[in-house]
Design a protein around this motif. Sequence first.
Motif, PDB file in Angstrom:
ATOM      1  N   ASP A  56       0.843  -1.189   0.000  1.00 17.65           N
ATOM      2  CA  ASP A  56       0.000   0.000   0.000  1.00 17.65           C
ATOM      3  C   ASP A  56       0.881   1.243   0.000  1.00 17.65           C
ATOM      4  OD1 ASP A  56      -1.873   1.966   0.334  1.00 17.65           O
ATOM      5  OD2 ASP A  56      -2.740   1.169   2.181  1.00 17.65           O
ATOM      6  N   TYR A  57       0.837   1.999  -1.100  1.00 19.44           N
ATOM      7  CA  TYR A  57       1.613   3.227  -1.217  1.00 19.44           C
ATOM      8  C   TYR A  57       1.277   4.216  -0.100  1.00 19.44           C
ATOM      9  CZ  TYR A  57       3.045   7.713  -3.330  1.00 19.44           C
ATOM     10  OH  TYR A  57       3.596   8.945  -3.569  1.00 19.44           O
ATOM     11  N   ASN A  58       0.043   4.175   0.379  1.00 23.32           N
ATOM     12  CA  ASN A  58      -0.430   5.168   1.341  1.00 23.32           C
ATOM     13  C   ASN A  58      -0.408   4.691   2.789  1.00 23.32           C
ATOM     14  OD1 ASN A  58      -1.366   7.359  -0.546  1.00 23.32           O
ATOM     15  ND2 ASN A  58      -2.494   5.619  -1.354  1.00 23.32           N
ATOM     16  N   PRO A  64       5.503   7.809   2.061  1.00 21.31           N
ATOM     17  CA  PRO A  64       5.612   7.424   0.647  1.00 21.31           C
ATOM     18  C   PRO A  64       6.347   8.481  -0.169  1.00 21.31           C
ATOM     19  CG  PRO A  64       3.392   8.177   1.155  1.00 21.31           C
ATOM     20  CD  PRO A  64       4.131   8.113   2.460  1.00 21.31           C
ATOM     21  N   SER A  68       2.225  11.047  -6.158  1.00 23.94           N
ATOM     22  CA  SER A  68       1.004  10.498  -5.578  1.00 23.94           C
ATOM     23  C   SER A  68      -0.067  10.245  -6.637  1.00 23.94           C
ATOM     24  CB  SER A  68       0.456  11.442  -4.509  1.00 23.94           C
ATOM     25  OG  SER A  68       0.215  12.733  -5.050  1.00 23.94           O
ATOM     26  N   VAL A 168      -1.852   6.915  -6.997  1.00 23.90           N
ATOM     27  CA  VAL A 168      -0.951   5.794  -6.753  1.00 23.90           C
ATOM     28  C   VAL A 168      -1.437   5.053  -5.519  1.00 23.90           C
ATOM     29  CG1 VAL A 168       1.411   5.105  -6.238  1.00 23.90           C
ATOM     30  CG2 VAL A 168       0.981   7.000  -7.814  1.00 23.90           C
ATOM     31  N   SER A 169      -1.590   3.754  -5.643  1.00 25.82           N
ATOM     32  CA  SER A 169      -2.119   2.976  -4.524  1.00 25.82           C
ATOM     33  C   SER A 169      -1.318   1.691  -4.331  1.00 25.82           C
ATOM     34  CB  SER A 169      -3.600   2.649  -4.743  1.00 25.82           C
ATOM     35  OG  SER A 169      -3.782   1.970  -5.984  1.00 25.82           O
ATOM     36  N   THR A 170      -1.284   0.838  -5.352  1.00 20.49           N
ATOM     37  CA  THR A 170      -0.633  -0.460  -5.232  1.00 20.49           C
ATOM     38  C   THR A 170       0.750  -0.405  -5.871  1.00 20.49           C
ATOM     39  OG1 THR A 170      -2.789  -1.524  -5.312  1.00 20.49           O
ATOM     40  CG2 THR A 170      -0.866  -2.914  -5.693  1.00 20.49           C
ATOM     41  N   VAL A 171       1.767  -0.626  -5.061  1.00 17.91           N
ATOM     42  CA  VAL A 171       3.149  -0.532  -5.526  1.00 17.91           C
ATOM     43  C   VAL A 171       3.953  -1.704  -4.973  1.00 17.91           C
ATOM     44  CG1 VAL A 171       3.034   1.994  -5.537  1.00 17.91           C
ATOM     45  CG2 VAL A 171       3.969   0.817  -3.541  1.00 17.91           C
ATOM     46  N   ALA A 173       7.535  -1.242  -3.347  1.00 19.77           N
ATOM     47  CA  ALA A 173       8.358  -0.068  -3.075  1.00 19.77           C
ATOM     48  C   ALA A 173       9.804  -0.231  -3.506  1.00 19.77           C
ATOM     49  CB  ALA A 173       8.276   0.277  -1.587  1.00 19.77           C
ATOM     50  N   SER A 200      10.287   2.185  -8.039  1.00 22.12           N
ATOM     51  CA  SER A 200       9.274   1.255  -7.537  1.00 22.12           C
ATOM     52  C   SER A 200       8.491   0.676  -8.708  1.00 22.12           C
ATOM     53  CB  SER A 200       8.311   1.965  -6.581  1.00 22.12           C
ATOM     54  OG  SER A 200       8.979   2.478  -5.457  1.00 22.12           O
ATOM     55  N   TYR A 202       4.741  -0.165 -10.158  1.00 18.92           N
ATOM     56  CA  TYR A 202       3.406   0.378 -10.001  1.00 18.92           C
ATOM     57  C   TYR A 202       2.390  -0.513 -10.720  1.00 18.92           C
ATOM     58  CZ  TYR A 202       5.976   4.611  -8.722  1.00 18.92           C
ATOM     59  OH  TYR A 202       6.832   5.513  -8.130  1.00 18.92           O
TER      60      TYR A 202
END
Length: 429
Positions: A56-58, A64, A68, A168-171, A173, A200, A202
């Motif tokens: 979770d990017y957030n 993060p 964004s 941006v949500s699912t990464v 890292a 990262s 994405y």
Amino acid sequence: MKHALRDRRPTWSAITRRNLLGGALAATLAASVLTACDGDDKVTHWYGSWSASPQDYNEPFPAPPPPSFFNNQTIRQVLRTSIGGDQVRVRFSNVFGTSPLEIAGARIALSAGGSSIEPASDTELRFNGNASATIPAGGELWSDAAELRVGAEEELAVSLFLATETAVSTVHALGLRTHYVAAGNALSTETLSGAETRSSYYFISGVDVRSSARANVVVAFGDSITDGAGTTPDTNRRWPDYLSRRLRADGSAGTVSVLNAGISGGRILTDVIGPSGVNRFERDVLGQTGVTHVIFLLGINDIGFASFVPEQEVTVEQMTAGTQSMIDKAKARGVKVLLGTLLPWKGANAGGVPYYSEAGEAKRQAYNAWVRANTTVDGVIDFDQALRDPADPLALLPAYDSGDHLHPSDEGAEALANAVDIRLLEVRP
């Protein structure tokens, strides 16, 4: 805007429920499409050939990095396969999204280095026959099979066009690869001159290949040590990379794919810095296409993280119970389990904060004793013994130390791969 996005972040309990559901669906999909027949009635199989575990990017820690949002941009992401095949498909992930992910277009090609692709190999990815797709929040989606022949240890470039503002949500890292972001629809552009760079991954979490060969799929399940922290970026020197190359060079085990399911900072029991091992095991290990083996190297952060957050301290009994619960799930699915000891870490620090402690060392020793005595697994890999300094067995051998006394260097990662008895991974009739 960015802060508003964070305010809408789901709770960790919600994420846990969603992870389990997503993992179950992924496992069902993997099982349902493992084999097929081509036009010559030759049995073919789909196998996982590359993976990057979703994060979770957030999440609140660590902070993060930018960006964004993407908006009217093409992201070209570079990866390396483990085994090859005559067709390929890509898994796109919106596991941690809070709104649908709109994919306006996607393509795959052989990488020509940097941001460049081999134009003759440039192939469209379609979704149920369509050029675009919408992935609901919490979901993942495989592309259709694409007619692209790829080799073992082949560099691929997956290009993704996001036409509208996309949070941006699912990464993943710690990509340890240079990726490229260009304005507009540049899906088939040979070289993305002047593109911004990112490190990262994405919205992508897996690549499968189709092959008529019989193969095993080994998932390396771990934390930053498996994820490659401390190794040289853009060189594929994580220990699972070394293991993949070793298996191919040796050849005695047959065709064996090695997938990396490491998350830097990950733990057995506690979420944040990626979902915990027990919460992501179903998706990240058992959900991989054709999985036959899992190698565990996870737990040092369960011990050391108490230096940052004392209230998250766990006991050795909790750690072993969590690991055993995952072992039992794997065995119930017919997946063979190789259990690794935790590496020496004397003097380790993380961000300037002491990670190592005598109390933590006592836990590591107790956990490793449990690993070595475990009779429910198919094999034990003594990573501890392979990387320790004979003059100071609580510490990494200096040649294997990246400098923080916790993460192996390139040479240390290779030593981890060499500690695996490849006879345990052999493809059998």
